[in-house]
Design a protein around this motif. Structure first.
Motif: not given
Ligand SMILES: [Zn+2]
Length: 144
Positions: A56-68, A70-85
Motif C-alpha cells: 500500500y505504501v509503495e502504491s501511495i509513493d508511486e501516486d505521490l511521485g506522479e502528483l509531484e 504534475e504539480f511541479y509542471d503546473d507550478d511552472d505554468d502558473f509562474d508563467d501565467y503570473e508573469d504574464y498577468d
C-alpha cells in the motif's frame, strides 16, 4: 519462504515422540507448544499485514511521485501565467527590477540602459540607445 509455524509443528512432533510419562511435564510441554503455536499464528498474521501495508505504501509513493510531477509542471505554468498577468495589468513601464535585466550606464551615450541578460554574449551586449557594444567585463575591471 521461512514460516515459523512449520518450526512449531516440528517441535510439536518432537515432543510427542518423547512419549513423556510424567503428566505434569507432559501438560507443561503441551502448554508451551500451544503458546508457541499462538505466537507463530500472530507473527504470520503480522507478516501478512506488513506485506499488505508495504504494498500500500509503495502504491501511495508511486501516486505521490506522479502528483509531484504534475504539480511541479503546473507550478511552472502558473509562474508563467503570473508573469504574464503582471505584464498585462501593470500600467507603468515594464518592471526593470526584473532580475533578468541589468541596469548600466552606456560608456558611449551615457544613457542608463537595461540589458536583457539573455542578450549578453561573452560579457558584451549592444546598447539599445546608440547601438555601441558595451563590454561588461571591462567595465567591471575598470572599477577595480
Ligand atoms: Zn549607448
Amino acid at each position: 519462504m521461512y514460516d515459523v509455524r512449520l518450526k512449531v509443528s516440528y517441535v510439536k512432533g518432537l515432543a510427542e515422540g518423547l512419549e513423556i510419562e510424567d503428566e505434569k511435564v507432559k501438560k507443561l510441554m503441551s502448554e508451551i507448544i500451544n503458546v508457541l503455536d499462538e505466537m507463530a499464528e500472530t507473527i504470520n498474521d503480522l507478516k501478512i499485514t506488513m506485506d499488505d501495508t508495504q504494498e500500500y505504501v509503495e502504491s501511495i509513493d508511486e501516486d505521490l511521485g506522479e502528483l509531484e510531477e504534475e504539480f511541479y509542471d503546473d507550478d511552472d505554468d502558473f509562474d508563467d501565467y503570473e508573469d504574464y498577468d503582471d505584464f498585462a495589468y501593470d500600467d507603468d513601464e515594464f518592471d526593470f527590477n526584473d532580475e533578468d535585466f541589468i541596469e548600466t550606464d552606456c560608456p558611449n551615450c551615457h544613457e542608463t540602459v537595461y540589458i536583457d541578460e539573455d542578450f549578453i554574449d561573452n560579457g558584451k551586449a549592444e546598447c539599445p540607445n546608440c547601438k555601441t557594444v558595451i563590454d561588461f567585463e571591462n567595465m567591471v575591471n575598470d572599477k577595480d
